[in-house]
Every structure is written in C-alpha cells, then in structure tokens.
Design a protein around this motif. Structure first.
Motif, PDB file in Angstrom:
ATOM      1  N   TRP A   1      80.526  34.039 -24.687  1.00 52.23           N
ATOM      2  CA  TRP A   1      80.971  35.377 -25.046  1.00 52.23           C
ATOM      3  C   TRP A   1      80.020  36.458 -24.542  1.00 52.23           C
ATOM      4  O   TRP A   1      80.449  37.581 -24.259  1.00 52.23           O
ATOM      5  CB  TRP A   1      81.120  35.488 -26.564  1.00 52.23           C
TER       6      TRP A   1
ATOM      7  N   SER B   1      90.047  29.515 -30.048  1.00 53.85           N
ATOM      8  CA  SER B   1      88.595  29.661 -30.000  1.00 53.85           C
ATOM      9  C   SER B   1      87.967  29.330 -31.352  1.00 53.85           C
ATOM     10  O   SER B   1      86.923  28.666 -31.429  1.00 53.85           O
ATOM     11  CB  SER B   1      88.226  31.093 -29.587  1.00 53.85           C
TER      12      SER B   1
ATOM     13  N   GLY C   1      84.734  29.359 -24.008  1.00 57.10           N
ATOM     14  CA  GLY C   1      85.077  28.101 -23.345  1.00 57.10           C
ATOM     15  C   GLY C   1      84.507  28.052 -21.944  1.00 57.10           C
ATOM     16  O   GLY C   1      83.404  27.554 -21.712  1.00 57.10           O
ATOM     17  N   ARG C   2      85.264  28.623 -21.010  1.00 58.91           N
ATOM     18  CA  ARG C   2      84.777  28.645 -19.638  1.00 58.91           C
ATOM     19  C   ARG C   2      83.516  29.489 -19.513  1.00 58.91           C
ATOM     20  O   ARG C   2      82.593  29.131 -18.767  1.00 58.91           O
ATOM     21  CB  ARG C   2      85.873  29.188 -18.714  1.00 58.91           C
ATOM     22  N   TYR C   3      83.474  30.622 -20.213  1.00 67.32           N
ATOM     23  CA  TYR C   3      82.293  31.499 -20.169  1.00 67.32           C
ATOM     24  C   TYR C   3      81.812  31.779 -21.590  1.00 67.32           C
ATOM     25  O   TYR C   3      82.635  31.981 -22.493  1.00 67.32           O
ATOM     26  CB  TYR C   3      82.640  32.833 -19.486  1.00 67.32           C
TER      27      TYR C   3
ATOM     28  N   SER D   1      95.264  32.219 -28.631  1.00 69.63           N
ATOM     29  CA  SER D   1      93.944  32.229 -28.005  1.00 69.63           C
ATOM     30  C   SER D   1      92.832  32.405 -29.038  1.00 69.63           C
ATOM     31  O   SER D   1      91.823  31.688 -29.020  1.00 69.63           O
ATOM     32  CB  SER D   1      93.872  33.343 -26.956  1.00 69.63           C
TER      33      SER D   1
ATOM     34  N   LEU E   1      93.171  36.814 -20.822  1.00 67.08           N
ATOM     35  CA  LEU E   1      92.141  36.045 -20.120  1.00 67.08           C
ATOM     36  C   LEU E   1      90.825  36.065 -20.894  1.00 67.08           C
ATOM     37  O   LEU E   1      90.108  35.046 -20.949  1.00 67.08           O
ATOM     38  CB  LEU E   1      91.937  36.600 -18.709  1.00 67.08           C
TER      39      LEU E   1
ATOM     40  N   GLU F   1      80.207  37.677 -16.908  1.00 67.41           N
ATOM     41  CA  GLU F   1      81.609  37.600 -16.492  1.00 67.41           C
ATOM     42  C   GLU F   1      82.546  38.064 -17.606  1.00 67.41           C
ATOM     43  O   GLU F   1      83.474  38.860 -17.378  1.00 67.41           O
ATOM     44  CB  GLU F   1      81.967  36.162 -16.101  1.00 67.41           C
ATOM     45  N   LEU F   2      82.285  37.581 -18.820  1.00 68.31           N
ATOM     46  CA  LEU F   2      83.174  37.940 -19.915  1.00 68.31           C
ATOM     47  C   LEU F   2      82.982  39.390 -20.351  1.00 68.31           C
ATOM     48  O   LEU F   2      83.953  40.085 -20.674  1.00 68.31           O
ATOM     49  CB  LEU F   2      82.946  36.996 -21.099  1.00 68.31           C
TER      50      LEU F   2
ATOM     51  N   GLU G   1      91.291  33.634 -23.609  1.00 68.53           N
ATOM     52  CA  GLU G   1      91.448  32.274 -23.088  1.00 68.53           C
ATOM     53  C   GLU G   1      90.119  31.703 -22.619  1.00 68.53           C
ATOM     54  O   GLU G   1      89.821  30.522 -22.838  1.00 68.53           O
ATOM     55  CB  GLU G   1      92.458  32.280 -21.936  1.00 68.53           C
ATOM     56  N   TRP G   2      89.300  32.533 -21.964  1.00 65.70           N
ATOM     57  CA  TRP G   2      88.046  32.056 -21.386  1.00 65.70           C
ATOM     58  C   TRP G   2      86.845  32.207 -22.320  1.00 65.70           C
ATOM     59  O   TRP G   2      85.843  31.526 -22.160  1.00 65.70           O
ATOM     60  CB  TRP G   2      87.757  32.822 -20.093  1.00 65.70           C
TER      61      TRP G   2
ATOM     62  N   TRP H   1      96.520  26.781 -17.973  1.00 63.25           N
ATOM     63  CA  TRP H   1      97.230  27.733 -17.115  1.00 63.25           C
ATOM     64  C   TRP H   1      98.719  27.411 -17.055  1.00 63.25           C
ATOM     65  O   TRP H   1      99.555  28.311 -16.986  1.00 63.25           O
ATOM     66  CB  TRP H   1      96.634  27.725 -15.719  1.00 63.25           C
TER      67      TRP H   1
END
Length: 561
Positions: A298, A485, A294-296, A481, A287, A302-303, A290-291, A92
């Motif tokens: 695919w 990934s 990683g965070r979510y 980004s 976003l 949420e994604l 970015e996410w 961030w």
C-alpha cells in the motif's frame, strides 16, 4: 382558453368526447433546452407488450449471468489455455468484464437520451454477442481477457439500457376493446373511437416492469456460478460463452420486429470526454483496490501514484460535468435528496450482494471443499428469495421507504447469521440464511431502481437509470476488491493459510472461516448504514416537468351509438 389537439378533434369527429389530463413531454438538455412534443406512440396490444418485456428480461439475464458465470470455471479455463501461468491471470479474467461494464455505463445513459433507447439497445446487444463469440474462440488467456472486456462493454449497456426499454414499454399506451364505458388512470392522453377501442397507460405497469427487471438482474447474479459450473462440467467451458449466441440472436431479431418505443429523442451532443474520464477514474480506482496489498504494498510508489491518479481523474471528471453542455452524469442529479440517497443506498446494496455471492462461494469451495457446480447450487435459495420478494413487493406496492428499510434489515440479519458460520455448520442452515438474504435483496433491487426512475428529471430517464446501475456495479466491484484485501490480511496470520484454504490443515481452514465471518459481519454493518439512509428517503413524487398523471374518462356520445 382551451386548445384542442389534433387527436381530440379527430376523436370528436368520430362521435366521441374525451376529457382528461394530458401532458406534453419536455426534454431538458443541460444548458441547451429543447422542447418538443413527444412522438405519439401507437397503441400496442397486451400481448405485444408482454413479448417486448420478455425479450428485455432475457437480455438482462444474459448480461448479468455473464458477470458471474465465469467464477465457477476459472480453474478449468486457466488449465486449458495456459497451464503454466494461467492461474496468475485469473483475477484479470474475472474483473475485465466488470471493469469494462462499469467504465461504459455513464456513456450509455446519454446516448439513450440522445439517439433513442432502441438504437443503443441493439448496438449494446450486438457488441455483447460479438464479445461472446470471440470469448468462445479464444486461443490463450490474453485473447480471452480482451474478449471479456469487449463483452463487458456491451454487457454494461444491456444492464442499464434494457431497464430503460422495460420502463418505456411498460408505460406505453395499451389498446383495449369493449362496448362499455372505459375509465382509466394513467399518464398521457386518453383516446377512444366509436367502436369502443381505447388506449391508456398506467404507472403500475412501469413500476412492475422496472421491479421485475431489477429482480431478474439480481437473480441472475445468484444463479451465474451454478449455471457456469453445470456448463463447464457437462459441455466444456467454451459453452459458457457460446450459449449466449442463439438466445441473443433471437432477442436481437425480436427487438427489431417488436420494439416500438414511445417518445422522440432529442439530438444532443455527447460528452465523450466526460465518459472517457469516468471510465479512466473507475478503472484506476478498481486497479488500486485490486493491486493494493497484493501485487504492490500500500505504501509503494506504484500504488501511491495510482492513488494520486484517481484523485486527479475524479477532479477532472467533476470539472467536466460542471462545465459540459451535455454531461454524461449531470451533477444536477445529486441536488435532489431522493436521488442522492438512492445512489448511496444502491452502492451499499451492490457491495452487499457481490460480497455475499463471492464469499459464500469461497466458504463452500475452500473451507467446505464443495465442488463448483454443487457450490453454485447452494445459491439457489437466494435466487428464489429474490424472485419471490421482488415480485411481491412490485405487486403489493406501498411506500418505497418502508420496502427499502425492510429489505436492508432482512439482508443485515441474514449477513449477521452468515457471520456465525463455522467449518461444520449445517448446509440447510446456510440455505435458510441465503433465502433470508435473497428476500431482503429482492425488496431492494427493483424498488430502488423504480424509485430512482420516478425521480428522474424530464428528458433524463436514461442517465438516471445508468447512474443507478453505475453506483450498484461500482459498489459491487469496490466491495469485492476491498473485502478481498481484508480477507487476505486476516488469513495471512492464520496458521500460514490463505484464500485457498491451504496451510496447516484444519487450523488453516478454521482461520479462513473466521476471516470470512469477519467479512460477513462487516457487510452487515454496511447494510445497517443503508437502513439509516433509507429512513431519510423522501416520499416519491414525479419530478417537475414530467407528464402529469391524472384520470381520463372516455364516454361514447349518443351519436357514436
């Protein structure tokens, strides 16, 4: 029947005769069209012009340096402000500036055309300096990230509006004195007094100004990590932000005193809703990249929800631009093949430049274990190549298509060679590859910007310039980004290694190098696509309705002698 303008009548009374091609400036503003004659600009001395351009170039360097300058100091910053959870917030910290700059770009173009480039330039510079001061005073990572976003809002304007200011300064009339007959080729009306003082403008100044501005922006991107590493190592990370203040204040004062731009802005309503939709679309898209993975995952709800939001926001933005009286990104720009192709090529070049800088730094620090300041120094050949080739391309001129094709091919060859790097490749060989990459990018950045500005519809220089910068910045953010990934996926199975090279020793390092090579080869493929598109660029010509370019010959009559 020929009607004399007041300036021509005054010139005749002074004992001179003026013949030439003169054009009135026409400002077209979407559905509501307002035509008015541009405010005559006072002739400026060459020294005055040089001061103005120097101030602008310093501003561009400040803004672009700050986009990448933090990359060499992220770990010291995280350890100082948040030793426990700071590392998780580094993405961030890096992306907040670029997100804010990308989101704000479309609005700046319309504000420039409506309020005047000087006012918007000063406001963007003030916002940037305020954000810089708050970054240096930050007490925790949350405050620093928020201040970086504010700095990015100002930086986004500086990276685009400053190029408009450079163009306006470079094409403004310049005062010249002498006792001889003055003949010049330029845009606008040539005037002369009995003492032998004349004014004229030339398109070459605008071309060189735009070209140098673009090259300085690219070189600043390459030098940012090195300067950030030096400041962090010798003065502390807060000076990465504090160093902007004295330079920025000098530029601010100089701009107030010396910037006197030609033309008269036409007051227009500003499409703030369209700007908000563009900002929301760009931010949400970044976003997702970015996410994602990683965070979510695919395929996570949420994604998928974010992807749906991206599609909805894009549809709303296009609808708004098609129906708004004064759109921030007029869809009419995309009807011109020259602009349409240049936007795509600029976006691909933005991807290539950002990926080259980011992943060469990862290769050096994670795979070769080079210190941050020393790793940034390895990018110096790239900056030198960009500066030299950009300046030569601006001075030599030549068809835009030939320059852009040559630049994309040079960069593609350089990225292909970078893709052959191993864990023990010679650093001198790497420097040669970066020099070649910089040579290619230098031909592209300024020339593409100048080409787009030449094709700008009347009264839309600001929105055209910011559209060019928007696609380049968005391309850079998307490229970082997307290929981030890709790199994570490639390194997941490389002996348990990761982006930091951690894992099972030499095997992890080898897997990381091979994954970075795949990234470089992929970017080389994108540059070949950019070459194919550049081959279709039409020959540049002034957009319809712009001031005509002709030859103005000024002779002193016998009575003036």
């Amino acid at each position: 029947m020929t009607t004399r303008t007041p300036s021509e009548a005054a010139s005749e009374k002074a004992g001179t005769t003026t013949t030439g091609t003169a054009g009135a400036t026409t400002d077209t503003a979407g559905a509501t069209t307002a035509k008015r004659r541009a405010r005559p600009s006072r002739p400026r001395s060459p020294a005055h012009r040089r001061i103005g351009i120097a101030l602008c170039l310093a501003t561009i360097v400040l803004a672009v340096l700050d986009m990448n300058i933090v990359s060499a100091a992220t770990v010291p910053i995280a350890r100082d402000l948040d030793p426990d959870g700071g590392l998780a917030k580094i993405p961030w910290l890096v992306s907040s500036f670029q997100l804010a700059a990308t989101a704000a770009l479309p609005l700046y173009g319309k504000l420039s055309d409506s309020l005047g480039a000087k006012r918007v330039f000063l406001a963007a510079l003030g916002t940037f300096l305020t954000g810089s001061a708050l970054c240096g005073l930050a007490r925790n990572m949350t405050e620093l990230i928020a201040a970086r976003a504010l700095q990015g809002i100002g930086g986004g304007g500086l990276m685009s509006i400053t190029l408009v200011v450079v163009r306006l300064i470079a094409t403004a009339p310049v005062r010249a004195t002498g006792d001889h007959e003055h003949t010049g080729t330029g845009t606008g009306t040539g005037t002369s007094t009995g003492s032998g003082t004349g004014t004229g403008t030339g398109s070459g100044g605008g071309q060189r100004g735009a070209g140098v501005g673009g090259v300085m922006a690219g070189a600043g991107m390459a030098l940012g990590p090195w300067i950030g590493g030096l400041l962090t190592e010798h003065l502390g990370w807060r000076w990465i932000f504090y160093v902007n203040l004295p330079v920025g204040i000098v530029v601010l004062i100089g701009a107030v005193l010396f910037l006197d731009l030609p033309g008269h802005p036409v007051r227009q309503s500003v499409d703030y809703l369209g700007a908000a939709l563009a900002a929301a679309f760009a931010t949400t898209l970044l976003l997702v990249l970015e996410w994602g993975g990683g965070r979510y995952p695919w395929a996570s709800p949420e994604l998928l929800g974010l992807v749906l939001a991206v599609c909805c926001l894009l549809g709303l933005f296009l609808w708004r631009q098609a129906t708004a009286a004064e759109p921030v990104l007029p869809l009419g720009l995309f009807r011109k093949r020259a602009l349409r192709l240049s936007f795509v090529v600029q976006g691909l070049v933005g991807v290539a430049m950002t990926v080259t800088i980011v992943y060469v730094m990862i290769y050096l620090q994670a795979a070769r274990r080079v210190e941050a300041a020393s790793a940034g120094l390895q990018l110096l050949p790239m900056a030198i190549g960009m500066g030299l080739s950009g300046l030569l391309a601006g001075r030599l001129g030549g068809p835009a298509r030939r320059t852009v094709v040559t630049g994309t091919l040079c960069a593609a060859v350089a990225l292909t060679l970078l893709g052959t790097s191993s864990a023990d490749s010679s650093l001198w060989w790497l420097r040669g590859e970066l020099l070649l990459a910089g040579t290619g990018f230098g031909m592209l950045i300024g020339r593409l910007l100048q080409y787009g500005q030449e094709q700008a519809p009347p009264g839309q220089l600001g929105v055209t310039t910011t559209a060019i910068r928007f696609f380049q910045t968005l391309g850079g953010a998307l490229g970082a980004s997307l290929f981030g990934s890709l790199l994570n996926r490639l390194t997941e199975g490389s002996a348990g290694g990761g982006r930091d090279g951690a894992g099972h020793g030499a095997e992890a390092g080898l897997g990381l190098v091979q994954s970075i090579d795949v990234v470089f080869f992929s970017v080389a493929g994108l540059l070949l696509l950019a070459t194919a598109l550049a081959l279709r660029l039409p020959a540049p010509h002034p957009a319809a309705g712009t001031p005509a370019t002709g030859t103005a010959t000024v002779r002193r009559t016998p009575s003036a002698r």
